[in-house]
Write a protein that holds these residues in place. Structure first.
Motif, PDB file in Angstrom:
ATOM      1  N   SER A 166       6.539   9.682  -1.159  1.00 56.44           N
ATOM      2  CA  SER A 166       7.054  10.920  -1.762  1.00 56.44           C
ATOM      3  C   SER A 166       5.952  11.723  -2.427  1.00 56.44           C
ATOM      4  N   LEU A 167       5.045  11.047  -3.103  1.00 48.13           N
ATOM      5  CA  LEU A 167       3.965  11.740  -3.802  1.00 48.13           C
ATOM      6  C   LEU A 167       2.974  12.358  -2.818  1.00 48.13           C
ATOM      7  N   ILE A 168       2.715  11.665  -1.725  1.00 46.13           N
ATOM      8  CA  ILE A 168       1.822  12.222  -0.699  1.00 46.13           C
ATOM      9  C   ILE A 168       2.421  13.468  -0.077  1.00 46.13           C
ATOM     10  N   HIS A 216      10.510   0.436  -5.559  1.00 43.36           N
ATOM     11  CA  HIS A 216      10.300   1.841  -5.198  1.00 43.36           C
ATOM     12  C   HIS A 216       8.834   2.238  -5.285  1.00 43.36           C
ATOM     13  N   ALA A 217       8.138   1.707  -6.291  1.00 42.81           N
ATOM     14  CA  ALA A 217       6.758   2.134  -6.556  1.00 42.81           C
ATOM     15  C   ALA A 217       5.718   1.232  -5.906  1.00 42.81           C
ATOM     16  N   VAL A 244       0.824  -1.211   0.000  1.00 44.36           N
ATOM     17  CA  VAL A 244       0.000   0.000   0.000  1.00 44.36           C
ATOM     18  C   VAL A 244       0.860   1.264   0.000  1.00 44.36           C
ATOM     19  N   LEU A 245       1.761   1.379   0.964  1.00 45.84           N
ATOM     20  CA  LEU A 245       2.542   2.611   1.132  1.00 45.84           C
ATOM     21  C   LEU A 245       3.990   2.371   0.718  1.00 45.84           C
ATOM     22  N   SER A 246       4.258   2.481  -0.578  1.00 41.65           N
ATOM     23  CA  SER A 246       5.608   2.315  -1.109  1.00 41.65           C
ATOM     24  C   SER A 246       6.405   3.601  -0.920  1.00 41.65           C
ATOM     25  N   THR A 249       0.732  -0.298 -13.400  1.00 40.32           N
ATOM     26  CA  THR A 249       0.064   0.779 -14.141  1.00 40.32           C
ATOM     27  C   THR A 249       1.060   1.535 -15.013  1.00 40.32           C
ATOM     28  N   ALA A 250       2.226   1.840 -14.456  1.00 39.91           N
ATOM     29  CA  ALA A 250       3.244   2.565 -15.212  1.00 39.91           C
ATOM     30  C   ALA A 250       3.775   1.732 -16.368  1.00 39.91           C
ATOM     31  N   LEU A 251       3.994   0.440 -16.125  1.00 41.67           N
ATOM     32  CA  LEU A 251       4.520  -0.425 -17.182  1.00 41.67           C
ATOM     33  C   LEU A 251       3.495  -0.615 -18.291  1.00 41.67           C
ATOM     34  N   ALA A 252       2.229  -0.734 -17.934  1.00 44.44           N
ATOM     35  CA  ALA A 252       1.179  -0.847 -18.948  1.00 44.44           C
ATOM     36  C   ALA A 252       1.160   0.386 -19.841  1.00 44.44           C
ATOM     37  N   SER A 253       1.272   1.557 -19.225  1.00 42.81           N
ATOM     38  CA  SER A 253       1.264   2.804 -19.983  1.00 42.81           C
ATOM     39  C   SER A 253       2.499   2.928 -20.872  1.00 42.81           C
TER      40      SER A 253
END
Length: 325
Positions: A139-141, A240-241, A132-134, A248-252
């Protein structure tokens, strides 16, 4: 295994590099498997057969589909003033679930979610990667940009709910992609054939009322990745993610369906995963690092370091794995 194919491969007759021929052949084998997943899962779900997939995976898939059917039927029963909506749903959910499961894409989506959860659990135990909290999510929060921070908090909340629901083998209707939500709705219409059209319309309106794909977990993940722009490359590190953002990032970045990317973490889809990571722009060393987390016992084929990004993209684009499914 990719490495095994490399050892036994004949010298290719085409002008492509040997590693490209190996990956292309392995990808073709993987595509055949992707094309059979839906029908096989349909059989297993209908016949309670766990011989080809683990009990955990089949149970999760069955639970999600049964839960979707039950949610639809409880809304149905409530709108027709049934005195026991839950009882009505329990009595009829198996029939509706069978209709929903007739769509291979629906089965593949549930399979992808089950695999995602399985990988996240495995990495939590083996590598202490929080599902949940990578580190990236933290960092994004904490971002100075209020929009990014706010969206990241929404993703965090949604991901926490997903993890808890998956433990109970649940999937809310509102979490379905739009095309699969439509399929579930069409299946319900077939189930409720003969119902007064005015009542059926009222039930359908109620079913649609809370659906907003952009605010689903997958919608929020996609919005977060898109909003990062070039910074989304950081999400291509699974350690890291975390698994959800990584997929999601790899799909994109590799221009694939997210469900296919989730399935590519399976040990029979090694070529697809390697090609996806390379086509997303990771250098060979970075690809190897991701394999150390996902498949620590697998070595990339000899010559992989010479595989260009554009060649990986071309091989992957020629794949028919998803269409075959």
């Amino acid at each position: 295994m990719i490495e095994a194919v490399m050892t036994n491969a004949d010298t290719p007759t085409s002008a492509e590099a040997p590693v490209e021929a190996i990956l292309r052949e392995e990808l073709a084998h993987g595509d055949v498997m992707l094309g059979t997943i839906g029908p096989i899962l349909g059989h297993l779900i209908a016949n309670h057969d766990h011989s080809l997939f683990s009990d955990e995976i089949v149970s999760r898939i069955r639970g999600m589909i049964s839960g979707i059917a039950q949610q639809l039927l409880e809304i149905h029963a409530t709108e027709v003033d049934d005195t026991d909506p839950h009882g009505f749903a329990v009595r009829n959910k198996d029939d509706l679930a069978e209709m929903i499961a007739g769509n291979p894409a629906f089965l593949t989506h549930c399979h992808g979610l089950a695999i995602e959860c399985h990988v996240a659990d495995r990495l939590k135990l083996r590598n202490a990667i929080d599902p949940v909290l990578s580190p990236l999510m933290q960092s994004l929060i904490a971002s100075d940009d209020p929009d990014t921070a706010g969206l990241a908090m929404q993703v965090l909340t949604s991901q926490a709910r997903f993890s808890q629901r998956q433990k109970r083998m649940q999937l809310p209707l509102s979490e379905l992609p739009a095309d699969l939500f439509h399929h579930a709705l069409v299946s319900w219409r077939s189930f409720a054939e003969g119902l007064d059209s005015e009542i059926a319309g009222r039930i359908e309106t109620r079913i649609r009322k809370d659906f907003d794909e952009s605010n689903s977990r997958l919608g929020l993940l996609s919005r977060l990745i898109e909003g990062l722009g070039g910074g989304a490359r950081a999400a291509l590190s699974i350690s890291h993610a975390g698994v959800a953002l990584f997929l999601t990032a790899l799909a994109s970045a590799s221009e694939q369906e997210r469900d296919v990317v989730a399935l590519s973490t399976n040990d029979r889809q090694l070529a697809r995963l390697a090609l996806a990571l390379r086509s997303a722009g990771l250098n060979p060393k970075e690809v190897e690092e991701q394999f150390l987390y996902i498949h620590p016992d697998v070595s990339l084929p000899e010559g992989f370091a010479q595989l260009r990004v554009d060649r990986a993209q071309s091989i992957l684009a020629a794949s028919s794995g998803w269409q075959a499914n």
